[in-house]
Enzyme design. Sequence first.
Site, PDB file in Angstrom:
ATOM      1  NE  ARG A  49      -0.555   1.736   3.603  1.00  0.00           N
ATOM      2  CZ  ARG A  49       0.557   2.442   3.735  1.00  0.00           C
ATOM      3  NH1 ARG A  49       1.723   1.872   3.954  1.00  0.00           N
ATOM      4  NH2 ARG A  49       0.534   3.756   3.643  1.00  0.00           N
ATOM      5  CB  ALA A  51       0.430   6.885  -3.859  1.00  0.00           C
ATOM      6  CD  GLN A 195      -3.767   2.686   6.729  1.00  0.00           C
ATOM      7  OE1 GLN A 195      -4.427   3.100   7.684  1.00  0.00           O
ATOM      8  NE2 GLN A 195      -4.329   2.424   5.564  1.00  0.00           N
ATOM      9  CG  ASP A 236      -3.144   8.060  -1.898  1.00  0.00           C
ATOM     10  OD1 ASP A 236      -3.146   8.547  -0.752  1.00  0.00           O
ATOM     11  OD2 ASP A 236      -2.794   6.891  -2.137  1.00  0.00           O
ATOM     12  CG  ASN A 246      -2.591  11.559   2.294  1.00  0.00           C
ATOM     13  OD1 ASN A 246      -1.999  10.664   1.686  1.00  0.00           O
ATOM     14  ND2 ASN A 246      -2.329  11.825   3.560  1.00  0.00           N
TER      15      ASN A 246
HETATM   16  O1  MRU Z   1      -4.850   3.191   1.878  1.00  0.00           O
HETATM   17  P1  MRU Z   1      -3.366   3.417   1.923  1.00  0.00           P
HETATM   18  O2  MRU Z   1      -2.729   2.891   3.159  1.00  0.00           O
HETATM   19  O3  MRU Z   1      -2.694   2.940   0.669  1.00  0.00           O
HETATM   20  O4  MRU Z   1      -3.216   4.997   1.957  1.00  0.00           O
HETATM   21  C1  MRU Z   1      -1.931   5.548   1.874  1.00  0.00           C
HETATM   22  C2  MRU Z   1      -1.890   7.027   1.990  1.00  0.00           C
HETATM   23  O5  MRU Z   1      -2.896   7.692   2.088  1.00  0.00           O
HETATM   24  C3  MRU Z   1      -0.538   7.664   1.893  1.00  0.00           C
HETATM   25  O6  MRU Z   1      -0.465   8.817   2.669  1.00  0.00           O
HETATM   26  C4  MRU Z   1      -0.269   8.035   0.424  1.00  0.00           C
HETATM   27  O7  MRU Z   1      -0.457   6.917  -0.403  1.00  0.00           O
HETATM   28  C5  MRU Z   1       1.108   8.547   0.229  1.00  0.00           C
HETATM   29  S1  MRU Z   1       2.317   7.264   0.424  1.00  0.00           S
HETATM   30  C6  MRU Z   1       3.839   7.920   0.119  1.00  0.00           C
END
Ligand code: MRU
Length: 335
Positions: A49, A51, A195, A236, A246
């Site tokens: 997970r 982005a 997370q 994202d 995000n």
């Molecule tokens: O659902 P996730 O855990 O993939 O969400 C991740 C985020 O929102 C992060 O802040 C974003 O992807 C940036 S990662 C460098």
Amino acid sequence: MLPIQAVSWSPDRSALCIIDQRLLPGAEIVRELRALDDVIEAIRTLSVRGAPAIGVAAAIGLAVALEAAATSDAHRRVLLPEFAARLVASRPTAVNLAWAVNRMLARAATVGDGPLLAALRDEADAILTEDIAMCDAIGGHGMALIPEDACVLTHCNAGALATAGIGTALAPVYAAHAAGRRVHVYADETRPLRQGARLTAWELHRAGIRVTVLPDGAAASLLRSGAIDLVIVGADRIAANGDFANKIGTYSVALAAHTHRVPFYVAAPWSTIDPDTPIGAAIEIEHRDATELGELPAGVSAWNPAFDVTPHSLVTGYITDRGVMHPPFTSPAFL
Ligand code: MRU
């Protein structure tokens, strides 16, 4: 030396390797994936997970899945569009996923059937290597914003676990730490999948960086207290006007930071900027299953968006691999 390799090739380059993030912080298990269905399942379930990491995973995953699914490059060429479309559809919000898959398709279009697999592997390698370099560059540009003894608030995980390198929002923290500065990170727990508490706290603690976890609902009070020097979050997708998607809850943090005059930065590689999306309202937001919210009374429904959109007016600056920037991200100089 990378703190963690969240996404990589297997040593024999026949598989995509990911740290299964559903199991952290309890267990650090590396999974080897070869089949397309397994790569898609890993992205959908958030085993991999963040982005940039899902972009890299899709690129390597496309190459290894095509290798495993067919014995000739002519047959792989036939499978390629379907495999690519299924990967892009696995999560809609982070533009890095479609960006990486489109790069793979563009590269495939430049070669004949013979060298197809070699070209796809080479492009996936380039996407991986560039991601590591972009994270380092974000760290280099962002560390100037982090004074000695800084307290930084972040939301979700935009660290090494979310990229192939040292992360985006956490890259300036790692860079400042490597330069000998003391940094204290406050990590929002990040409901519902935690997370921040599970992943950000795990990787920072492991790197020897002080980290304190707080419930999401405490962020506004913390910002009002004056304890936080700056907020850094990942993204994202960043629209051309600077609005960005995000993890759900980012918008609330941005509003509170604005009210209490705490600088609020977005850190992201260039691959997260989507000049084809003019404003944040055009970003597709992924909605996830109600089961993620835990037990609810029978018959009660849930609203569980995975991301929210923060307007550009709340952002102090965008820490990118090309420097600290400001929108609009449409002029030729930006593309
Ligand atoms: O659902 P996730 O855990 O993939 O969400 C991740 C985020 O929102 C992060 O802040 C974003 O992807 C940036 S990662 C460098």
